[in-house]
Design a protein around this motif. Structure first.
Motif, PDB file in Angstrom:
ATOM      1  N   PRO A 173       0.822  -1.213   0.000  1.00 23.56           N
ATOM      2  CA  PRO A 173       0.000   0.000   0.000  1.00 23.56           C
ATOM      3  C   PRO A 173       0.857   1.265   0.000  1.00 23.56           C
ATOM      4  CG  PRO A 173       0.143  -0.896   2.212  1.00 23.56           C
ATOM      5  CD  PRO A 173       0.853  -1.869   1.314  1.00 23.56           C
ATOM      6  N   ASP A 174       0.227   2.366  -0.345  1.00 20.20           N
ATOM      7  CA  ASP A 174       0.853   3.690  -0.231  1.00 20.20           C
ATOM      8  C   ASP A 174       2.204   3.751  -0.948  1.00 20.20           C
ATOM      9  OD1 ASP A 174      -1.340   4.217   1.358  1.00 20.20           O
ATOM     10  OD2 ASP A 174      -0.242   3.924   3.230  1.00 20.20           O
ATOM     11  N   MET A 175       2.217   3.359  -2.190  1.00 18.80           N
ATOM     12  CA  MET A 175       3.454   3.408  -2.981  1.00 18.80           C
ATOM     13  C   MET A 175       3.864   4.854  -3.240  1.00 18.80           C
ATOM     14  SD  MET A 175       4.681   0.363  -4.085  1.00 18.80           S
ATOM     15  CE  MET A 175       5.356   0.601  -5.721  1.00 18.80           C
ATOM     16  N   ARG A 176       5.177   5.055  -3.351  1.00 17.52           N
ATOM     17  CA  ARG A 176       5.724   6.331  -3.826  1.00 17.52           C
ATOM     18  C   ARG A 176       6.262   6.049  -5.224  1.00 17.52           C
ATOM     19  NH1 ARG A 176       2.881   7.498  -0.540  1.00 17.52           N
ATOM     20  NH2 ARG A 176       3.231   8.417   1.528  1.00 17.52           N
ATOM     21  N   ILE A 177       5.691   6.715  -6.219  1.00 14.90           N
ATOM     22  CA  ILE A 177       5.982   6.423  -7.622  1.00 14.90           C
ATOM     23  C   ILE A 177       6.654   7.639  -8.244  1.00 14.90           C
ATOM     24  CG2 ILE A 177       4.969   5.748  -9.839  1.00 14.90           C
ATOM     25  CD1 ILE A 177       2.587   4.617  -8.152  1.00 14.90           C
ATOM     26  N   PHE A 178       7.665   7.400  -9.078  1.00 16.06           N
ATOM     27  CA  PHE A 178       8.485   8.486  -9.603  1.00 16.06           C
ATOM     28  C   PHE A 178       8.593   8.387 -11.125  1.00 16.06           C
ATOM     29  CE2 PHE A 178       9.632   7.401  -5.307  1.00 16.06           C
ATOM     30  CZ  PHE A 178       9.676   8.629  -4.668  1.00 16.06           C
ATOM     31  N   TRP A 179       8.175   9.458 -11.809  1.00 20.48           N
ATOM     32  CA  TRP A 179       8.346   9.576 -13.251  1.00 20.48           C
ATOM     33  C   TRP A 179       9.520  10.505 -13.535  1.00 20.48           C
ATOM     34  CZ3 TRP A 179       2.811  10.440 -15.752  1.00 20.48           C
ATOM     35  CH2 TRP A 179       2.019   9.304 -15.496  1.00 20.48           C
ATOM     36  N   PRO A 180      10.135  10.406 -14.715  1.00 19.47           N
ATOM     37  CA  PRO A 180      11.314  11.228 -15.017  1.00 19.47           C
ATOM     38  C   PRO A 180      10.986  12.705 -15.250  1.00 19.47           C
ATOM     39  CG  PRO A 180      11.200   9.261 -16.407  1.00 19.47           C
ATOM     40  CD  PRO A 180       9.870   9.398 -15.738  1.00 19.47           C
ATOM     41  N   GLU A 181      12.031  13.448 -15.455  1.00 21.30           N
ATOM     42  CA  GLU A 181      11.932  14.856 -15.832  1.00 21.30           C
ATOM     43  C   GLU A 181      11.113  15.000 -17.122  1.00 21.30           C
ATOM     44  OE1 GLU A 181      15.079  18.475 -16.923  1.00 21.30           O
ATOM     45  OE2 GLU A 181      15.685  16.372 -17.061  1.00 21.30           O
TER      46      GLU A 181
END
Length: 505
Positions: free
Chosen positions: A252-260
């Motif tokens: 649960p509660d993922m931290r998701i990161f997309w690029p610049e």
């Protein structure tokens, strides 16, 4: 004339070898040996010859280390191949001055005592590295201390003295190596002391265990030629949405990161995209998405948006330190004729952000350093609150196989200096989860489309460097001018005694 030319050529060859210490080769021993060779080459020279020999050495080193730069100009529309090579030579020539001037000044104003002169040289070069990152050039790439990145016992000392302090120690060590032949016991003991001190300083920077928080880094692997194609902008967002929806972890509660600039248009103008993001995220998830922003005056900004599972923008960071010739053009009217145009989207230069906030979250603050910002020593000390981690979205599609590993190296150094993990999501690679000691917990290679799921590394205690930061410049100032002033005073006293004796005779 032949002897002078041959020595310049030897210096250039040594500089080419020195570049192998940087990523991707990471040949620390070669780089250190070449620097000792430089000291040997100039051991009997006066200041003027030293200036030119060190210029040849450093110029060759920078040309080889920055060989990825022309690639960025090739990808411009239209391509500017000639301008790319001219930019490489011009930038390398400028950067070489931050080496040659310190070496020449140390020889000119420090006395012939090798220890005093070496201390002045090491300190002045450290000041030069600080100056090139803070002056109008604003280029902190590849500090000399980065050659130790694959030697954890040494590089971890950057948590105390910073990477600039490690550059100081590198020059000092290379000079002492040369003196072993003349004074093996004394110099050998000095080298042993420096090594033991570096290891001792770095012992406290070992990363604590990872947290239970799950993170996901999304790498779309979208070629730069496609990036700003008006007909394929929505397709790129769909790629990131699809990869995000396919995350295999059920935590649960993922931290998701997309690029610049993963979203290649102004996000506020596309509410439908926010709605799609809201549908893709699960309850409790948070997305850090790179996109174009727009400031109050209507100027474009390079931004990172924090978006929750309802598709609502919770916060935003605008890049503060912009890339010359990439996101703005200094002296634009003068340089336009040279085709040194920016390769940022649109006709307007990007506007810099006004501050370096840390974005508040339930599990701690999140600092943001977009792309180029992560190359600057001390950048992490400017956050309004100490974050739990640093988000570093970037686009290394410009750089190719040589530039991307070097950019990753800068992010690892920032982790070390600040004692903070770095989450680095890139367009084409190398994406990585970096622990607070600079080690890599997981990564995606260049040229791969995929998702990297892992646990968020824990932050270490605030490092000595993160507390002192730019204050170390005072140490290098004392190390530079202290020996010089002492040497000049000693010479003045000797000259006075000589004149007194002559008068008595």
């Amino acid at each position: 004339m032949f002897r002078r030319t041959s020595r310049l050529l030897i210096a250039a060859i040594l500089g080419t070898i020195a570049a192998q210490g940087f990523a991707p080769a990471n040949a620390t021993v070669l780089s250190l040996a070449s620097l000792s060779g430089l000291f040997y080459l100039i051991r009997h020279d006066r200041a003027a010859p030293i200036f030119w020999i060190v210029t040849a050495y450093a110029g060759a080193m920078w040309i080889v280390a920055l060989r990825w730069l022309p690639r960025a100009f090739v990808m411009m529309d239209p391509p500017a191949v000639t301008a790319g090579w001219l930019a490489l030579v011009a930038l390398s020539a400028i950067l070489s001055l931050f080496w040659s001037v310190p070496f020449a000044l140390a020889r000119r104003y420090a006395n012939r005592n090798h220890g005093t002169q070496l201390l002045a040289t090491s300190s002045l070069l450290a000041l030069g590295e600080w100056a090139r990152s803070t002056t109008i050039i604003g280029f902190a790439w590849n500090p000399l201390g980065a050659i130790w990145l694959d030697v954890p016992a040494i590089v971890r000392s950057a948590s105390v003295i910073g990477i600039t302090g490690l550059s100081f120690g590198t020059v000092l060590t290379a000079g002492l190596v040369l003196q072993i032949a003349g004074h093996p016991r004394r110099v050998g003991a000095s080298l042993g002391f420096i090594g033991a001190l570096a290891i001792l300083l770095g012992r406290s920077s070992v990363a604590p265990p990872d947290t239970a928080q799950q993170v996901a880094l999304i790498q779309g692997n979208i070629p730069q030629r496609v990036k700003w194609d008006e007909n394929r902008l929505d397709e790129q967002v769909d790629i990131y949405l699809g990869l995000t929806a396919g995350i295999s972890s059920t935590a649960p509660d993922m931290r998701i990161f997309w690029p610049e600039a993963a979203i290649p248009y102004v996000l506020e103008d596309r509410k439908a995209v926010l709605d799609e993001i809201g549908k893709t995220l699960r309850t409790g998830d948070m997305l850090f998405a790179g996109a174009l922003g727009r400031d109050a005056d209507g100027h474009y900004a390079n931004s990172v948006y924090l978006i929750d599972a309802s598709g609502r923008v919770r916060n935003r960071y605008d890049k503060r330190i912009l890339v010359p010739f990439g996101e703005y053009v200094p002296f634009e009217s003068l340089l336009e004729a040279l085709r040194l145009a920016r390769y940022a989207p649109g006709r307007d230069a990007l506007a810099p952000g006004a501050a370096i906030p840390a974005i508040p979250l339930a599990d701690g603050e999140a600092g943001v350093a977009i792309c180029f910002e992560a190359t600057f020593p001390g950048f992490g000390s400017g956050f309004t609150a100490r974050p739990a981690y640093i988000v570093n979205p970037t686009n290394d599609a410009w750089f190719g196989p040589a530039g991307a590993p070097q950019h990753l190296a800068q992010a690892r150094i920032r982790a070390l200096e600040n004692g903070l993990p770095v989450l680095r999501a890139t367009q084409t690679g190398i994406s990585a989860i970096i622990r607070s000691d600079g080690s890599i917990a997981g990564h995606l290679e260049s040229g791969v489309r995929g998702v990297l799921v892992g646990r968020l590394p824990a932050a270490a205690q605030a490092t000595v460097f993160s507390k002192i930061g730019a204050g170390y410049v005072l140490v290098f100032l004392v190390g530079s001018f202290g020996p010089i002033l002492a040497s000049r005073r000693r010479n003045a006293v000797r000259q006075g005694r000589w004149n007194f004796r002559r008068k008595r005779e």
